[in-house]
Design a protein around this motif. Structure first.
Motif, PDB file in Angstrom:
ATOM      1  N   ALA A 111     -33.678  22.432  99.406  1.00 29.97           N
ATOM      2  CA  ALA A 111     -33.158  23.222  98.288  1.00 29.97           C
ATOM      3  C   ALA A 111     -33.735  24.626  98.320  1.00 29.97           C
ATOM      4  CB  ALA A 111     -33.484  22.561  96.953  1.00 29.97           C
ATOM      5  N   VAL A 112     -32.859  25.614  98.160  1.00 31.14           N
ATOM      6  CA  VAL A 112     -33.250  27.011  97.967  1.00 31.14           C
ATOM      7  C   VAL A 112     -33.093  27.273  96.477  1.00 31.14           C
ATOM      8  CG1 VAL A 112     -32.684  29.405  98.490  1.00 31.14           C
ATOM      9  CG2 VAL A 112     -32.438  27.655 100.268  1.00 31.14           C
ATOM     10  N   VAL A 113     -34.211  27.396  95.758  1.00 28.47           N
ATOM     11  CA  VAL A 113     -34.150  27.536  94.307  1.00 28.47           C
ATOM     12  C   VAL A 113     -34.719  28.876  93.867  1.00 28.47           C
ATOM     13  CG1 VAL A 113     -34.258  25.035  93.997  1.00 28.47           C
ATOM     14  CG2 VAL A 113     -36.369  26.364  93.956  1.00 28.47           C
ATOM     15  N   TYR A 114     -34.555  29.156  92.574  1.00 24.84           N
ATOM     16  CA  TYR A 114     -34.949  30.461  92.036  1.00 24.84           C
ATOM     17  C   TYR A 114     -34.389  31.583  92.907  1.00 24.84           C
ATOM     18  CZ  TYR A 114     -38.149  28.281  88.670  1.00 24.84           C
ATOM     19  OH  TYR A 114     -38.690  27.550  87.639  1.00 24.84           O
ATOM     20  N   ASN A 115     -33.126  31.413  93.336  1.00 24.06           N
ATOM     21  CA  ASN A 115     -32.435  32.440  94.125  1.00 24.06           C
ATOM     22  C   ASN A 115     -33.221  32.877  95.365  1.00 24.06           C
ATOM     23  OD1 ASN A 115     -29.893  32.991  92.639  1.00 24.06           O
ATOM     24  ND2 ASN A 115     -31.298  33.479  90.958  1.00 24.06           N
ATOM     25  N   GLY A 116     -33.773  31.884  96.088  1.00 25.04           N
ATOM     26  CA  GLY A 116     -34.448  32.177  97.349  1.00 25.04           C
ATOM     27  C   GLY A 116     -35.946  32.342  97.269  1.00 25.04           C
ATOM     28  N   GLN A 117     -36.513  32.291  96.083  1.00 30.84           N
ATOM     29  CA  GLN A 117     -37.953  32.511  95.912  1.00 30.84           C
ATOM     30  C   GLN A 117     -38.798  31.278  96.219  1.00 30.84           C
ATOM     31  OE1 GLN A 117     -38.049  35.876  95.933  1.00 30.84           O
ATOM     32  NE2 GLN A 117     -39.603  35.829  94.336  1.00 30.84           N
ATOM     33  N   TYR A 118     -38.141  30.095  96.265  1.00 31.85           N
ATOM     34  CA  TYR A 118     -38.884  28.842  96.416  1.00 31.85           C
ATOM     35  C   TYR A 118     -37.987  27.877  97.194  1.00 31.85           C
ATOM     36  CZ  TYR A 118     -42.126  25.146  94.691  1.00 31.85           C
ATOM     37  OH  TYR A 118     -43.068  24.159  94.563  1.00 31.85           O
ATOM     38  N   ILE A 119     -38.522  27.315  98.299  1.00 27.56           N
ATOM     39  CA  ILE A 119     -37.731  26.438  99.162  1.00 27.56           C
ATOM     40  C   ILE A 119     -38.522  25.159  99.407  1.00 27.56           C
ATOM     41  CG2 ILE A 119     -36.565  26.206 101.389  1.00 27.56           C
ATOM     42  CD1 ILE A 119     -36.486  29.271 101.547  1.00 27.56           C
ATOM     43  N   PHE A 120     -37.871  24.013  99.253  1.00 24.51           N
ATOM     44  CA  PHE A 120     -38.600  22.758  99.419  1.00 24.51           C
ATOM     45  C   PHE A 120     -37.674  21.626  99.845  1.00 24.51           C
ATOM     46  CE2 PHE A 120     -36.833  22.544  95.240  1.00 24.51           C
ATOM     47  CZ  PHE A 120     -36.737  21.201  94.879  1.00 24.51           C
ATOM     48  N   ASP A 122     -21.542  35.384  90.628  1.00 28.67           N
ATOM     49  CA  ASP A 122     -21.955  36.606  91.315  1.00 28.67           C
ATOM     50  C   ASP A 122     -23.206  36.426  92.167  1.00 28.67           C
ATOM     51  OD1 ASP A 122     -19.821  37.692  90.081  1.00 28.67           O
ATOM     52  OD2 ASP A 122     -20.929  38.933  88.661  1.00 28.67           O
ATOM     53  N   ASN A 123     -24.118  35.518  91.763  1.00 27.54           N
ATOM     54  CA  ASN A 123     -25.333  35.335  92.571  1.00 27.54           C
ATOM     55  C   ASN A 123     -25.058  34.566  93.863  1.00 27.54           C
ATOM     56  OD1 ASN A 123     -24.942  32.835  91.360  1.00 27.54           O
ATOM     57  ND2 ASN A 123     -27.113  32.490  90.974  1.00 27.54           N
ATOM     58  N   ASP A 124     -23.798  34.161  94.078  1.00 24.05           N
ATOM     59  CA  ASP A 124     -23.406  33.498  95.331  1.00 24.05           C
ATOM     60  C   ASP A 124     -22.764  34.479  96.314  1.00 24.05           C
ATOM     61  OD1 ASP A 124     -24.126  30.952  94.243  1.00 24.05           O
ATOM     62  OD2 ASP A 124     -22.217  30.903  93.174  1.00 24.05           O
ATOM     63  N   LEU A 125     -22.612  35.718  95.888  1.00 26.29           N
ATOM     64  CA  LEU A 125     -21.837  36.698  96.654  1.00 26.29           C
ATOM     65  C   LEU A 125     -22.364  36.891  98.072  1.00 26.29           C
ATOM     66  CD1 LEU A 125     -19.389  38.556  96.018  1.00 26.29           C
ATOM     67  CD2 LEU A 125     -21.025  40.384  95.613  1.00 26.29           C
ATOM     68  N   SER A 126     -23.658  37.152  98.216  1.00 20.40           N
ATOM     69  CA  SER A 126     -24.201  37.492  99.533  1.00 20.40           C
ATOM     70  C   SER A 126     -24.118  36.315 100.505  1.00 20.40           C
ATOM     71  CB  SER A 126     -25.653  37.963  99.408  1.00 20.40           C
ATOM     72  OG  SER A 126     -26.475  36.941  98.866  1.00 20.40           O
ATOM     73  N   MET A 127     -24.378  35.098 100.013  1.00 19.00           N
ATOM     74  CA  MET A 127     -24.355  33.961 100.942  1.00 19.00           C
ATOM     75  C   MET A 127     -22.928  33.619 101.363  1.00 19.00           C
ATOM     76  SD  MET A 127     -25.263  30.488  98.788  1.00 19.00           S
ATOM     77  CE  MET A 127     -24.156  29.796  97.550  1.00 19.00           C
ATOM     78  N   ALA A 169     -35.010  39.650  97.826  1.00 20.29           N
ATOM     79  CA  ALA A 169     -34.818  38.209  97.738  1.00 20.29           C
ATOM     80  C   ALA A 169     -33.342  37.879  97.475  1.00 20.29           C
ATOM     81  CB  ALA A 169     -35.696  37.626  96.639  1.00 20.29           C
ATOM     82  N   GLY A 170     -33.037  36.607  97.487  1.00 20.98           N
ATOM     83  CA  GLY A 170     -31.685  36.147  97.216  1.00 20.98           C
ATOM     84  C   GLY A 170     -31.413  34.831  97.918  1.00 20.98           C
ATOM     85  N   LYS A 171     -30.318  34.187  97.536  1.00 20.83           N
ATOM     86  CA  LYS A 171     -29.964  32.914  98.163  1.00 20.83           C
ATOM     87  C   LYS A 171     -29.783  33.070  99.670  1.00 20.83           C
ATOM     88  CE  LYS A 171     -27.630  30.880  94.134  1.00 20.83           C
ATOM     89  NZ  LYS A 171     -26.399  30.232  93.621  1.00 20.83           N
ATOM     90  N   LEU A 172     -29.181  34.180 100.088  1.00 20.47           N
ATOM     91  CA  LEU A 172     -28.930  34.398 101.508  1.00 20.47           C
ATOM     92  C   LEU A 172     -30.227  34.428 102.298  1.00 20.47           C
ATOM     93  CD1 LEU A 172     -27.233  35.061 103.976  1.00 20.47           C
ATOM     94  CD2 LEU A 172     -27.235  37.467 103.252  1.00 20.47           C
ATOM     95  N   SER A 173     -31.225  35.160 101.827  1.00 20.26           N
ATOM     96  CA  SER A 173     -32.490  35.246 102.560  1.00 20.26           C
ATOM     97  C   SER A 173     -33.161  33.885 102.638  1.00 20.26           C
ATOM     98  CB  SER A 173     -33.426  36.269 101.899  1.00 20.26           C
ATOM     99  OG  SER A 173     -33.768  35.863 100.578  1.00 20.26           O
ATOM    100  N   GLY A 174     -33.021  33.074 101.577  1.00 17.93           N
ATOM    101  CA  GLY A 174     -33.587  31.732 101.592  1.00 17.93           C
ATOM    102  C   GLY A 174     -32.916  30.846 102.630  1.00 17.93           C
ATOM    103  N   ILE A 175     -31.590  30.923 102.721  1.00 12.29           N
ATOM    104  CA  ILE A 175     -30.854  30.130 103.707  1.00 12.29           C
ATOM    105  C   ILE A 175     -31.208  30.594 105.118  1.00 12.29           C
ATOM    106  CG2 ILE A 175     -28.536  29.627 104.594  1.00 12.29           C
ATOM    107  CD1 ILE A 175     -27.552  29.754 101.689  1.00 12.29           C
ATOM    108  N   GLN A 176     -31.343  31.902 105.305  1.00  6.75           N
ATOM    109  CA  GLN A 176     -31.714  32.414 106.631  1.00  6.75           C
ATOM    110  C   GLN A 176     -33.103  31.932 107.036  1.00  6.75           C
ATOM    111  OE1 GLN A 176     -30.972  36.569 105.686  1.00  6.75           O
ATOM    112  NE2 GLN A 176     -29.191  36.617 107.051  1.00  6.75           N
ATOM    113  N   TRP A 177     -34.031  31.879 106.073  1.00  7.10           N
ATOM    114  CA  TRP A 177     -35.369  31.368 106.380  1.00  7.10           C
ATOM    115  C   TRP A 177     -35.279  29.903 106.814  1.00  7.10           C
ATOM    116  CZ3 TRP A 177     -38.649  27.468 105.364  1.00  7.10           C
ATOM    117  CH2 TRP A 177     -39.990  27.648 105.685  1.00  7.10           C
ATOM    118  N   LEU A 178     -34.483  29.109 106.097  1.00 11.31           N
ATOM    119  CA  LEU A 178     -34.305  27.705 106.465  1.00 11.31           C
ATOM    120  C   LEU A 178     -33.686  27.573 107.850  1.00 11.31           C
ATOM    121  CD1 LEU A 178     -33.063  25.796 103.284  1.00 11.31           C
ATOM    122  CD2 LEU A 178     -35.035  25.229 104.702  1.00 11.31           C
TER     123      LEU A 178
END
Length: 464
Positions: free
Chosen positions: A62-71, A229-234, A202-211
């Motif tokens: 899960a990428v939560v808090y819009n990419g700030q926390y991944i677990f 709107d917070n899904d735009l970048s991904m 930060a953002g969902k996209l950066s979190g997915i890229q890290w994963l």
């Protein structure tokens, strides 16, 4: 293009309007995993909210808090707290301008009672009661009622923990002025009444890229679903960005594909469109019981036999099913005898006596229920009694069930099929299956549980 991972936003995407996951989506997730595809969520919500959902749906990460926390369900992979100076600045701004804010920590969201209330199913229902044309005065009155019910939180206490995201009540028209005040932050929105504030990079996209770097997939090898709107970048960066039918116009504009809404099996239909799963409306169901779904997957793999409409067993098939269960009961008694043949013989003799006693008891009882109801009632009692035995032995079955399921799924032969004994019809084990046998994993997990228990209750004198 090979797809290696699929990500879902939560509200308005994975969740339908009743804040639940549809059966078609549950089945799609099972099928994605069967096809070797990672499945995760990317959301503005926090880990405390997401973990039960991950376990229920067997999600990988899960990428939560819009990419700030991944677990994952087992470990935290990545975390990037916000600068406390910026957090304090935002708190002062909120207090000065009488704005409701909440702070996202690893353990939950603290702060505004209004924001936390807005995350609940009741709030969604009440929001639906108020038509879109309702005056601002009526809506503000609703907010004031909630404020009176929700006590103020102590932000200083919350600041002792790492803060990963902040949320603030703000209309769309107010977004630009807040962004100008906090140029060091990125502002995203997943609903009409509040904004999420995270670091600029930060953002969902950066979190997915890290994963992707961690698990070995590229952003172009993903399918991402979203509606806000917070899904735009991904959605823009993904191999296939899918907008839900209920998505905002901006999301639909950038999406590669617009599917049906979150109440109309939109996820399953889109995954079928891209050839990742097969969507057959009304042909299959997925239970909320994860263990049931795993056993159903086992039967699909082994003999293709599953049942989508409740039916009762006929006498011969019921006898076969009872045979399987009796063998496990005898193994249970053998383990209790500690391989002592005399003790084992006495236990088996007692089992025969217990069967005779049960026969007499069942014959004396009245049975007004139909065949299916009677069978299911007995099977559920067996399941309940099995859990009771585990409870009384102090054993957590979760990891052990996973070990047994993994070993059972390893009974597929190199030709991709299961092989059966011609006489007993039991599943045969491929050559070298012993390396998948669950006993070693069960022993290791039980040893772990004992170590944990001894640390928690050192006063207990328990022999292994």
């Amino acid at each position: 293009m090979e797809i290696k991972a699929v990500f879902f936003d939560l509200d308005g995407t994975l969740f339908n309007s009743m804040r639940s996951v549809s059966n078609s989506t549950r089945q799609a997730i099972v099928d994605l995993h069967r096809n070797g595809i990672y499945v995760g969520i990317a959301t503005g919500r926090g880990p405390a909210f997401c973990l039960p959902l991950m376990e229920e749906l067997s999600l990988d990460f899960a990428v939560v808090y819009n990419g700030q926390y991944i677990f994952t369900p087992k470990e935290v992979l990545y975390e990037k707290p916000m600068d406390k100076k910026v957090v304090r600045k935002l708190i002062r701004y909120a207090q000065k301008n009488a704005r409701e804010i909440s702070l996202g920590t690893a353990h939950g969201v603290g702060g505004s009672g209004l924001l936390k209330f807005g995350e609940t199913r009741l709030a969604s229902m009440l929001a639906g009661i108020l038509p879109s044309g309702t005056s601002g005065i009526a809506r503000n009155s609703f907010k004031h009622v909630v404020r009176r019910l929700a006590p103020k939180n102590n932000y200083l206490k919350l600041l002792r923990e790492p803060i990963y995201q902040m949320m603030m009540v703000a209309t769309a028209k107010e977004t630009d002025s807040i962004a100008a005040e906090f140029s060091e932050l990125s502002i995203t929105r997943s609903n009409s009444y509040s904004i999420d504030l995270i670091p600029k990079d930060a953002g969902k996209l950066s979190g997915i890229q890290w994963l992707g770097e961690h698990y070995g997939f590229d952003i172009h090898e993903t399918v991402c679903f979203g509606d806000s709107d917070n899904d735009l970048s991904m959605l823009e960066a993904a191999g296939y960005g899918v907008a839900m039918g209920n998505a905002s116009p901006a999301i639909k504009e950038v999406a590669d594909y617009v599917t049906d809404g979150n109440n109309q099996d939109g996820i399953a239909k889109a995954l079928d469109f891209y050839g990742l799963v097969q969507y057959i409306p009304g042909k299959s169901f997925v239970s909320k019981d994860r263990n049931f779904n795993q056993v159903k997957e086992f039967h699909k793999k082994m003999d293709g036999r599953t049942q989508e409409y409740p039916i009762a067993y006929e006498a011969e098939e019921a006898s076969h099913r009872a045979d399987f269960k009796v063998e496990e009961i005898v193994e249970f008694l053998y383990a209790a005898s500690e391989h002592n043949p005399d003790v084992f013989r006495l236990l088996v003799d007692q089992l025969h006596a217990d069967v005779d006693k049960a026969v007499k008891k069942v014959k004396r009882k009245e049975h007004p229920e139909d065949k299916l109801t009677g069978q299911v009632d007995a099977l559920m009692d067996l399941l309940y009694l099995t859990y009771g035995s585990l409870v009384l032995s102090g054993v957590d079955p979760y990891e052990i069930f996973q070990a047994v399921h993994t070993s059972n799924m390893a009974k597929i032969f190199p030709d991709g099929k299961a092989h059966f004994d011609t006489e007993t019809h039991k599943i045969l084990k491929p050559k070298h299956w012993e390396r998948f046998a669950p006993e070693r994993k069960i022993k290791r997990e039980l040893d772990r549980q004992k170590r944990v228990a001894k640390k928690k209750w050192p006063q207990l004198d328990v022999e292994d």
